[in-house]
Design an enzyme around this catalytic site. Structure first.
Site, PDB file in Angstrom:
ATOM      1  N   GLY A 120       0.824  -1.191   0.000  1.00 49.38           N
ATOM      2  CA  GLY A 120       0.000   0.000   0.000  1.00 49.38           C
ATOM      3  C   GLY A 120       0.862   1.246   0.000  1.00 49.38           C
ATOM      4  O   GLY A 120       2.021   1.228   0.418  1.00 49.38           O
ATOM      5  N   CYS A 121       0.311   2.351  -0.456  1.00 47.91           N
ATOM      6  CA  CYS A 121       1.093   3.589  -0.570  1.00 47.91           C
ATOM      7  C   CYS A 121       1.542   4.105   0.788  1.00 47.91           C
ATOM      8  O   CYS A 121       2.737   4.379   1.006  1.00 47.91           O
ATOM      9  CB  CYS A 121       0.296   4.644  -1.328  1.00 47.91           C
ATOM     10  SG  CYS A 121      -1.363   4.970  -0.666  1.00 47.91           S
ATOM     11  N   TYR A 122       0.610   4.243   1.739  1.00 49.17           N
ATOM     12  CA  TYR A 122       0.985   4.703   3.070  1.00 49.17           C
ATOM     13  C   TYR A 122       1.941   3.712   3.730  1.00 49.17           C
ATOM     14  O   TYR A 122       2.909   4.092   4.393  1.00 49.17           O
ATOM     15  CB  TYR A 122      -0.248   4.851   3.965  1.00 49.17           C
ATOM     16  CG  TYR A 122      -1.188   5.963   3.595  1.00 49.17           C
ATOM     17  CD1 TYR A 122      -0.759   7.285   3.524  1.00 49.17           C
ATOM     18  CD2 TYR A 122      -2.535   5.697   3.363  1.00 49.17           C
ATOM     19  CE1 TYR A 122      -1.637   8.308   3.219  1.00 49.17           C
ATOM     20  CE2 TYR A 122      -3.430   6.717   3.061  1.00 49.17           C
ATOM     21  CZ  TYR A 122      -2.977   8.015   2.983  1.00 49.17           C
ATOM     22  OH  TYR A 122      -3.854   9.023   2.684  1.00 49.17           O
ATOM     23  N   ALA A 123       1.648   2.423   3.549  1.00 53.86           N
ATOM     24  CA  ALA A 123       2.479   1.397   4.171  1.00 53.86           C
ATOM     25  C   ALA A 123       3.911   1.454   3.649  1.00 53.86           C
ATOM     26  O   ALA A 123       4.859   1.214   4.402  1.00 53.86           O
ATOM     27  CB  ALA A 123       1.872   0.024   3.914  1.00 53.86           C
ATOM     28  N   THR A 124       4.070   1.770   2.371  1.00 50.74           N
ATOM     29  CA  THR A 124       5.413   1.864   1.801  1.00 50.74           C
ATOM     30  C   THR A 124       6.259   2.872   2.568  1.00 50.74           C
ATOM     31  O   THR A 124       7.402   2.591   2.951  1.00 50.74           O
ATOM     32  CB  THR A 124       5.328   2.257   0.316  1.00 50.74           C
ATOM     33  OG1 THR A 124       4.682   1.204  -0.407  1.00 50.74           O
ATOM     34  CG2 THR A 124       6.713   2.479  -0.274  1.00 50.74           C
TER      35      THR A 124
END
Length: 319
Positions: A120-124
């Site tokens: 995921g983008c935030y998780a990255t």
């Protein structure tokens, strides 16, 4: 000459799918399979495309992604390798997490895996900041943490995009205040946390870009490190990475849009040693390293077109 690899993007009409398609079209050695619009929901047409592909990239909602996996499994020995850009399989058994820079052996694991889940983008951003510091013993796995993040509206789907691009669109909004955001489980697992962080995402009135920030009280961390210790650990972990850099933090403000249209990510440590406080910041494009760019990075590994993270020079559209 190496034979061209065939890729089918199931759900290529969405924002992430379009970004992946544009990137793959710019690369040599890849042939894209396309379905006519009238056949994009046809199970038989999709399964036939899967059977003809070396790699299938799923750009679908979670439930549809699970259905697509079942469709691929129905091909038996002819089933293709899968790269899922949805949330559906990021912590599922049998799936490799598609973050090549996570550990020293992650790129090889992705290259050899039959099934890879794109992050995921935030998780990255959160995992990129936390994993090396937890591994180095500078942050405890059970550390109480707050993760703040702001993203461009392009990651929110058609309804959000239309709202922001209409006259007088919203300026800023916090969301997921029920504290159940879908990226938290993967952050917990792949950052190495044992205590659930408080995650506060938000969306701003700009199309692309993302900042993920984590405030820290340095005296509450193991060994009471200095800000320079945190930066040194991040720099050591990502030394040689093509797409992730750890620049010196400068100034007192940072813009979210700087890396729009780029597949790079920057990790910074802002610290005040007198106050014994620090803020970790990841800056990336929510559609680049946060979505389509990372999917192409993983696709190239899976197809044998790269032996490590791709370089910006190889992705000619990236500045």
């Amino acid at each position: 000459m190496m034979a061209s690899k065939t890729v089918f993007i199931d759900g290529e009409a969405g924002t992430t799918g379009l970004g992946i398609r544009a990137r793959l079209e710019a690369l040599a050695g890849i042939t894209l399979l396309h379905l006519p619009e009238r056949e994009r929901k046809s199970l038989s047409a999709r399964q036939a495309a899967m059977a003809a592909a070396d790699l299938v990239i799923l750009c679908l909602p979670d439930a549809a992604a699970r259905e697509a996996v079942a469709l691929a499994e129905g091909l038996g020995a002819s089933a293709p390798r899968l790269l899922d850009a949805s949330t559906a399989h990021r912590i599922a058994p049998g799936w490799v997490y598609g973050f090549p820079e996570l550990t020293g052996g992650q790129a090889r694991a992705i290259a050899e895996a039959p099934r890879v889940a794109n992050p995921g983008c935030y998780a990255t951003g959160a995992i990129a900041l936390l994993r090396p510091l937890i591994a180095a013993g500078l942050i405890a796995p059970d550390q109480p943490l707050t993760i703040n993040a702001v993203s461009g509206y392009s990651g929110g789907g058609r309804t959000m995009i239309e709202a922001h691009e209409a006259a007088g669109g919203p300026a800023f909004a916090l969301y997921a205040l029920g504290l159940e955001h879908k990226h938290v489980p993967e952050i917990l697992r792949y950052a190495g946390l044992t205590r659930r962080p408080i995650f506060v995402p938000s969306v701003g009135h700009f199309r692309q870009g993302m900042l993920v920030s984590i405030p820290l009280f340095l005296d509450e961390l193991p060994g009471r490190p200095a800000g320079g210790d945190l930066r040194a650990a991040l720099a050591a972990h990502y030394r040689g990475a093509a797409l992730i850099t750890v620049p010196e933090a400068a100034g007192e403000k940072i813009a979210a849009e700087t890396l729009a249209d780029s597949d790079r990510m920057e990790l910074m440590v802002f610290a005040h040693e007198g106050h014994r406080q620090a803020v970790l910041v990841a800056r990336l494009d929510n559609l680049g390293k946060g979505a389509s760019g990372s999917a192409v990075e993983n696709a190239r590994l899976m197809l044998g077109l790269a032996t490590a993270a791709t370089t910006e020079k190889e992705l000619g559209h990236v500045r």
